[in-house]
Design an enzyme around this catalytic site. Structure first.
Site, mmCIF file in Angstrom:
data_model
loop_
_atom_site.group_PDB
_atom_site.id
_atom_site.type_symbol
_atom_site.label_atom_id
_atom_site.label_comp_id
_atom_site.label_asym_id
_atom_site.label_seq_id
_atom_site.Cartn_x
_atom_site.Cartn_y
_atom_site.Cartn_z
ATOM 1 N N HIS A 85 -1.375 -0.169 -9.803
ATOM 2 C CA HIS A 85 -2.007 -1.059 -8.802
ATOM 3 C C HIS A 85 -2.586 -2.318 -9.467
ATOM 4 O O HIS A 85 -3.798 -2.536 -9.443
ATOM 5 C CB HIS A 85 -3.085 -0.310 -8.006
ATOM 6 C CG HIS A 85 -3.385 -0.956 -6.682
ATOM 7 N ND1 HIS A 85 -3.775 -0.263 -5.565
ATOM 8 C CD2 HIS A 85 -3.341 -2.268 -6.295
ATOM 9 C CE1 HIS A 85 -3.973 -1.104 -4.561
ATOM 10 N NE2 HIS A 85 -3.711 -2.335 -4.980
ATOM 11 N N GLU A 111 -3.463 7.538 -3.998
ATOM 12 C CA GLU A 111 -3.848 6.933 -5.269
ATOM 13 C C GLU A 111 -5.141 7.504 -5.821
ATOM 14 O O GLU A 111 -6.070 7.698 -5.025
ATOM 15 C CB GLU A 111 -4.045 5.424 -5.014
ATOM 16 C CG GLU A 111 -3.243 4.579 -5.939
ATOM 17 C CD GLU A 111 -3.194 3.149 -5.477
ATOM 18 O OE1 GLU A 111 -2.294 2.824 -4.684
ATOM 19 O OE2 GLU A 111 -4.051 2.383 -5.907
ATOM 20 N N ARG A 121 0.858 -1.179 0.000
ATOM 21 C CA ARG A 121 0.000 0.000 0.000
ATOM 22 C C ARG A 121 0.900 1.238 0.000
ATOM 23 O O ARG A 121 1.910 1.276 0.712
ATOM 24 C CB ARG A 121 -0.895 0.033 1.238
ATOM 25 C CG ARG A 121 -2.050 -0.950 1.214
ATOM 26 C CD ARG A 121 -3.087 -0.623 0.139
ATOM 27 N NE ARG A 121 -4.234 -1.512 0.194
ATOM 28 C CZ ARG A 121 -4.360 -2.621 -0.544
ATOM 29 N NH1 ARG A 121 -3.409 -2.971 -1.401
ATOM 30 N NH2 ARG A 121 -5.437 -3.363 -0.437
HETATM 31 C C1 GLV Z 1 -5.240 -5.392 -3.520
HETATM 32 O O1 GLV Z 1 -4.561 -4.443 -3.482
HETATM 33 C C2 GLV Z 1 -5.661 -6.165 -2.383
HETATM 34 O O2 GLV Z 1 -5.471 -5.775 -1.215
HETATM 35 O O3 GLV Z 1 -6.250 -7.221 -2.606
#
Ligand code: GLV
Length: 317
Positions: free
Chosen positions: A283, A265, A236
């Site tokens: 992402h 983001e 993240r």
């Molecule tokens: C994606 O980023 C997730 O947490 O599944």
């Protein structure tokens, strides 16, 4: 009347088949902001959001029938868990099914930055390739170096397993799991985070985003990285102080970075996009057809279980 399930984004085909006919599925086209979610949640019994949807206190306050938020992701930092708990709304996630895809993407990102894949592609497309050059786009070897994994959960372990194939030594640190970890067949040595940052040639982040891991790599810790180190983040964005990272890259105090996630983001921190030694991905850690289908199926099964009065298979709270 059928119970109503709100889905914030179109998901991979077939992912929500379980819900068809059993519930009224209300399909959003990209509901992300709390205000629009708060409007859409009224009258809904279940919500299936993706990570981009911010399921904040405002959304819970507007919900009048909501029983479950079945997040279509393993991370649940997009959901206000305290508010969910306070209002008795169950929250579930999709652990396990995206482990391998995310580990693969981590390696794609690491290799891309270390071997300058994106720069090479741009050079060839731009007509700049004039034939083999003995010093053209030199990267560095992986073999014999040290990979530091921050967060040895399922994805961290899958990344570590792949490291053996590249001849890397693996060290890890786990800020969210204090207890001794059973490593099984994994060859990895646990070290304090600061030591990991000082020693590793490549650092890859795999912690969930929690209040404790926000800015885990702040300016002070980033300064521990070797100038020849590379940093990869497929976890993240807010785990890293992005402005501090950008500054170090601009100053040549870090060899490169590969990022799949960002602090705010989808906005990019200023200066990041101008750096040639940074690979920027949108992402896509879990973005394979099979994985995204399994994630949607899991979210659907979790929502269904709660709506049927059963314990969901993947409860978070
Ligand atoms: C994606 O980023 C997730 O947490 O599944």
């Amino acid at each position: 009347m059928l119970a109503r399930v709100l889905v914030t984004h179109p998901l991979v085909e077939g992912g929500l088949d379980l819900l068809e006919g059993r519930y009224e599925v209300v399909q959003g086209e990209g509901l992300e902001q709390p205000e629009e979610l708060a409007r859409a949640i009224v009258g809904m019994d279940a919500l299936i959001p993706v990570v981009a949807a911010r399921v904040s206190g405002e959304v819970f306050a507007a919900a009048d029938r909501l029983k479950v938020v079945a997040n279509c992701a393993v991370g649940v930092d997009n959901v206000d868990l305290g508010e969910a708990r306070r209002r008795g709304v169950r929250v579930t996630n999709t652990p396990g099914v995206l482990t391998e895809a995310t580990a693969d993407l981590t390696w794609a990102a690491l290799l891309a930055v270390v071997r300058r894949v994106v720069e090479g592609d741009a050079l060839v497309r731009g007509g700049g390739f004039r034939g083999f050059g003995p010093t053209l786009l030199l990267g560095v070897d992986l073999c014999g170096k040290t990979l530091g994994i921050v967060g040895l959960g399922q994805i961290g372990r899958a990344v570590a397993r792949r490291a053996a194939g590249f001849g890397l030594r693996v060290i890890f640190s786990d800020p969210t799991q204090a207890a001794e970890l059973d490593l099984g067949l994994l060859r990895a040595e646990r070290v304090p985070l600061e030591d990991l940052l000082r020693q590793a040639d490549f650092v890859s982040l795999h912690t969930p985003l929690t209040p404790e891991t926000r800015h885990l790599l702040d300016a002070e810790r980033l300064a521990l990285l070797r100038p020849r180190a590379y940093l990869v983040n497929t976890s993240r964005g807010p785990v890293i102080d992005e402005a501090a990272l950008t500054w170090r890259l601009q100053q040549g105090l870090l060899a490169g970075a590969a990022l799949d996630v960002y602090e705010d983001e989808p906005r990019l921190g200023s200066g990041l996009a101008e750096l040639p030694n940074v690979v920027l991905l949108p992402h896509i850690g879990s973005a394979t057809v099979e994985t995204r289908r399994r994630m949607a199926q899991m979210a659907a099964a979790n929502a269904d279980a709660v709506l049927q009065g059963r314990e969901p298979p993947n409860p978070v709270s």
